[in-house]
Design an enzyme around this catalytic site. Structure first.
Site, PDB file in Angstrom:
ATOM      1  N   ASP A  30     -54.582 -17.739 102.533  1.00 48.10           N
ATOM      2  CA  ASP A  30     -55.040 -18.953 103.204  1.00 48.10           C
ATOM      3  C   ASP A  30     -56.554 -18.950 103.316  1.00 48.10           C
ATOM      4  O   ASP A  30     -57.137 -18.090 103.979  1.00 48.10           O
ATOM      5  CB  ASP A  30     -54.425 -19.040 104.607  1.00 48.10           C
ATOM      6  CG  ASP A  30     -54.880 -20.283 105.362  1.00 48.10           C
ATOM      7  OD1 ASP A  30     -54.151 -21.293 105.333  1.00 48.10           O
ATOM      8  OD2 ASP A  30     -55.964 -20.250 105.983  1.00 48.10           O
ATOM      9  N   TYR A  62     -64.810 -22.091 105.028  1.00 46.98           N
ATOM     10  CA  TYR A  62     -64.940 -20.640 105.139  1.00 46.98           C
ATOM     11  C   TYR A  62     -65.991 -20.089 104.175  1.00 46.98           C
ATOM     12  O   TYR A  62     -66.489 -18.986 104.369  1.00 46.98           O
ATOM     13  CB  TYR A  62     -63.610 -19.936 104.859  1.00 46.98           C
ATOM     14  CG  TYR A  62     -62.471 -20.278 105.779  1.00 46.98           C
ATOM     15  CD1 TYR A  62     -62.660 -20.997 106.958  1.00 46.98           C
ATOM     16  CD2 TYR A  62     -61.174 -19.888 105.467  1.00 46.98           C
ATOM     17  CE1 TYR A  62     -61.603 -21.314 107.791  1.00 46.98           C
ATOM     18  CE2 TYR A  62     -60.109 -20.201 106.297  1.00 46.98           C
ATOM     19  CZ  TYR A  62     -60.327 -20.925 107.451  1.00 46.98           C
ATOM     20  OH  TYR A  62     -59.262 -21.231 108.257  1.00 46.98           O
ATOM     21  N   LYS A  73     -58.235 -25.959 102.392  1.00 54.15           N
ATOM     22  CA  LYS A  73     -58.289 -27.080 103.330  1.00 54.15           C
ATOM     23  C   LYS A  73     -59.524 -27.938 103.082  1.00 54.15           C
ATOM     24  O   LYS A  73     -60.593 -27.422 102.727  1.00 54.15           O
ATOM     25  CB  LYS A  73     -58.325 -26.569 104.775  1.00 54.15           C
ATOM     26  CG  LYS A  73     -57.254 -25.553 105.104  1.00 54.15           C
ATOM     27  CD  LYS A  73     -57.405 -25.021 106.522  1.00 54.15           C
ATOM     28  CE  LYS A  73     -56.587 -23.766 106.728  1.00 54.15           C
ATOM     29  NZ  LYS A  73     -57.188 -22.584 106.096  1.00 54.15           N
ATOM     30  N   HIS A 119     -58.239 -30.283 107.501  1.00 53.68           N
ATOM     31  CA  HIS A 119     -58.548 -29.186 108.420  1.00 53.68           C
ATOM     32  C   HIS A 119     -58.506 -29.592 109.897  1.00 53.68           C
ATOM     33  O   HIS A 119     -58.041 -28.834 110.741  1.00 53.68           O
ATOM     34  CB  HIS A 119     -59.925 -28.603 108.074  1.00 53.68           C
ATOM     35  CG  HIS A 119     -60.061 -27.156 108.415  1.00 53.68           C
ATOM     36  ND1 HIS A 119     -60.802 -26.275 107.667  1.00 53.68           N
ATOM     37  CD2 HIS A 119     -59.544 -26.414 109.425  1.00 53.68           C
ATOM     38  CE1 HIS A 119     -60.737 -25.067 108.198  1.00 53.68           C
ATOM     39  NE2 HIS A 119     -59.985 -25.124 109.275  1.00 53.68           N
ATOM     40  N   LEU A 133     -52.586 -13.578 116.489  1.00 52.49           N
ATOM     41  CA  LEU A 133     -52.728 -12.429 117.381  1.00 52.49           C
ATOM     42  C   LEU A 133     -53.707 -12.693 118.509  1.00 52.49           C
ATOM     43  O   LEU A 133     -54.122 -11.768 119.206  1.00 52.49           O
ATOM     44  CB  LEU A 133     -53.177 -11.199 116.580  1.00 52.49           C
ATOM     45  CG  LEU A 133     -52.260 -10.785 115.432  1.00 52.49           C
ATOM     46  CD1 LEU A 133     -52.851  -9.637 114.641  1.00 52.49           C
ATOM     47  CD2 LEU A 133     -50.879 -10.404 115.958  1.00 52.49           C
ATOM     48  N   ILE A 148     -50.553 -16.134 109.429  1.00 51.56           N
ATOM     49  CA  ILE A 148     -51.588 -15.707 108.471  1.00 51.56           C
ATOM     50  C   ILE A 148     -52.594 -14.790 109.183  1.00 51.56           C
ATOM     51  O   ILE A 148     -53.763 -15.151 109.377  1.00 51.56           O
ATOM     52  CB  ILE A 148     -52.299 -16.916 107.836  1.00 51.56           C
ATOM     53  CG1 ILE A 148     -52.667 -17.976 108.903  1.00 51.56           C
ATOM     54  CG2 ILE A 148     -51.446 -17.521 106.737  1.00 51.56           C
ATOM     55  CD1 ILE A 148     -53.584 -19.066 108.382  1.00 51.56           C
ATOM     56  N   LYS A 173     -55.398 -12.004 109.943  1.00 51.60           N
ATOM     57  CA  LYS A 173     -56.586 -11.624 109.171  1.00 51.60           C
ATOM     58  C   LYS A 173     -57.080 -10.265 109.612  1.00 51.60           C
ATOM     59  O   LYS A 173     -57.130  -9.966 110.810  1.00 51.60           O
ATOM     60  CB  LYS A 173     -57.703 -12.654 109.374  1.00 51.60           C
ATOM     61  CG  LYS A 173     -58.947 -12.385 108.529  1.00 51.60           C
ATOM     62  CD  LYS A 173     -60.224 -12.771 109.259  1.00 51.60           C
ATOM     63  CE  LYS A 173     -60.693 -11.665 110.168  1.00 51.60           C
ATOM     64  NZ  LYS A 173     -62.006 -11.904 110.777  1.00 51.60           N
ATOM     65  N   SER A 174     -57.454  -9.437 108.662  1.00 53.18           N
ATOM     66  CA  SER A 174     -58.140  -8.183 108.921  1.00 53.18           C
ATOM     67  C   SER A 174     -58.869  -7.807 107.648  1.00 53.18           C
ATOM     68  O   SER A 174     -58.450  -8.187 106.553  1.00 53.18           O
ATOM     69  CB  SER A 174     -57.156  -7.071 109.308  1.00 53.18           C
ATOM     70  OG  SER A 174     -57.848  -5.848 109.486  1.00 53.18           O
ATOM     71  N   VAL A 175     -59.956  -7.078 107.796  1.00 49.79           N
ATOM     72  CA  VAL A 175     -60.640  -6.555 106.607  1.00 49.79           C
ATOM     73  C   VAL A 175     -60.431  -5.047 106.492  1.00 49.79           C
ATOM     74  O   VAL A 175     -60.935  -4.418 105.570  1.00 49.79           O
ATOM     75  CB  VAL A 175     -62.148  -6.884 106.639  1.00 49.79           C
ATOM     76  CG1 VAL A 175     -62.367  -8.386 106.537  1.00 49.79           C
ATOM     77  CG2 VAL A 175     -62.825  -6.322 107.882  1.00 49.79           C
ATOM     78  N   ARG A 186     -54.958  -1.894 108.546  1.00 45.55           N
ATOM     79  CA  ARG A 186     -54.402  -2.983 109.355  1.00 45.55           C
ATOM     80  C   ARG A 186     -53.816  -4.083 108.481  1.00 45.55           C
ATOM     81  O   ARG A 186     -52.836  -4.728 108.860  1.00 45.55           O
ATOM     82  CB  ARG A 186     -55.474  -3.541 110.289  1.00 45.55           C
ATOM     83  CG  ARG A 186     -55.816  -2.599 111.417  1.00 45.55           C
ATOM     84  CD  ARG A 186     -56.846  -3.169 112.348  1.00 45.55           C
ATOM     85  NE  ARG A 186     -57.185  -2.208 113.398  1.00 45.55           N
ATOM     86  CZ  ARG A 186     -58.192  -2.354 114.237  1.00 45.55           C
ATOM     87  NH1 ARG A 186     -58.976  -3.427 114.157  1.00 45.55           N
ATOM     88  NH2 ARG A 186     -58.427  -1.438 115.169  1.00 45.55           N
ATOM     89  N   ASN A 226     -50.013  -5.091 109.204  1.00 48.78           N
ATOM     90  CA  ASN A 226     -49.590  -6.454 109.541  1.00 48.78           C
ATOM     91  C   ASN A 226     -48.471  -6.971 108.644  1.00 48.78           C
ATOM     92  O   ASN A 226     -47.774  -7.919 109.005  1.00 48.78           O
ATOM     93  CB  ASN A 226     -50.786  -7.419 109.475  1.00 48.78           C
ATOM     94  CG  ASN A 226     -51.768  -7.209 110.604  1.00 48.78           C
ATOM     95  OD1 ASN A 226     -51.445  -6.601 111.629  1.00 48.78           O
ATOM     96  ND2 ASN A 226     -52.980  -7.707 110.429  1.00 48.78           N
TER      97      ASN A 226
END
Length: 282
Positions: free
Chosen positions: A46, A51, A76, A112, A194, A233, A235-237, A241, A245
């Protein structure tokens, strides 16, 4: 083996119930992060024009070597107030997103924000109808739309949004809106599933359920979403993690667990972490 279940959207398109979000990931880092997610087993990504990481996301998709039909890519339209949004502007923005992603189609294209004070999202939606009919988006939907915004679309279009992506987590559970979606045949997708920061994940009720199942707090909250039928959806970098997830299919919350998490949102209408769609026009 990829264990992620799919949700059948109202036009028959199958969408993975758990995907990978790339909000706030710089474009230079997106290729690595999305590549890590795809290697871990995510098949839904996503992104969004605002972004600024559609290019990096597209590079990761191309480098993955995965068949296009195995992937589900969402982006979006950033219907910024800086210009008047007519058909040509929408089509130009869509073409720009496809070019940055390096794709000939996306699986889901969303408006959006409704920006109701500008009174133009119905005009935008009519162009989305055209995009959907062309096949260049397998499904089209909205994001951050309220019930009254959905009513406007229903009054002026026969095309029902496939998805409404909204802020949704145990502290802001959106029960009434989820019920509206179910009645209309719209899939509910949660952004910031989260919450924000560590507030939600450090609550005693969440920690107790996590300890009970031998899972992390994030896994417990994601499991709550999945059992409610929400699309999520996270998110983590952080590679660990990202993998964690996705590892939410080997256990199930019982009725008491779900009730305890539901109770966190009781009377929590003001627990938004993002803008109120009724007033957002940035």
């Amino acid at each position: 083996m990829n264990q992620v279940p799919t949700i059948k959207l109202n036009n028959g398109t199958l969408m993975p119930q758990l995907g990978y979000g790339v909000w706030q990931i710089p474009d230079a880092e997106a290729e690595r992060a999305v590549g890590t997610a795809l290697e871990a087993g995510y098949r839904s990504i996503d992104t969004a024009a605002i972004y600024g990481n559609e290019t990096g996301t597209g590079k990761a998709v191309a480098a993955s070597g995965l068949p296009r039909e195995d992937l589900f890519v969402t982006t979006k339209l950033w219907n910024s107030p800086k210009q008047r949004w007519g058909r040509d502007q929408v089509l130009r923005a869509f073409d720009d997103s496809l070019a940055k992603l390096g794709l000939d189609h996306v699986d889901l294209y969303l408006i959006h924000w409704p920006r109701p004070m500008r009174n133009d999202f119905v005009t935008i939606w009519k162009t989305f109808e055209e995009i959907a009919a062309s096949g260049r988006a397998k499904a089209v939907g909205v994001s951050n739309f309220r019930t009254e915004d959905l009513d406007r679309i229903a009054a002026e279009s026969s095309l029902v949004p496939a998805v409404n992506q909204v802020e949704l987590h145990p502290l802001h559970p959106q029960a009434e809106l989820r019920a509206e979606h179910a009645a209309r045949g719209i899939a509910t997708e949660a952004w910031s599933p989260l919450g924000q920061g560590k507030e939600l994940l450090t609550l005693p009720a969440v920690a107790e359920i996590a300890a009970k199942h031998g899972r992390s707090a994030a896994q417990v909250v994601l499991r709550w979403h999945l059992q409610l039928g929400n699309i999520v959806i996270p998110k983590s970098v952080t590679p660990a993690r990202i993998r964690e997830n996705l590892d939410v299919f080997g256990f199930e919350l019982d009725a008491a667990d779900v009730a305890a998490l539901d109770a966190l949102g009781a009377g929590a209408a003001g627990r938004r972490i993002g803008p109120d769609p009724a007033h957002f026009d940035a």
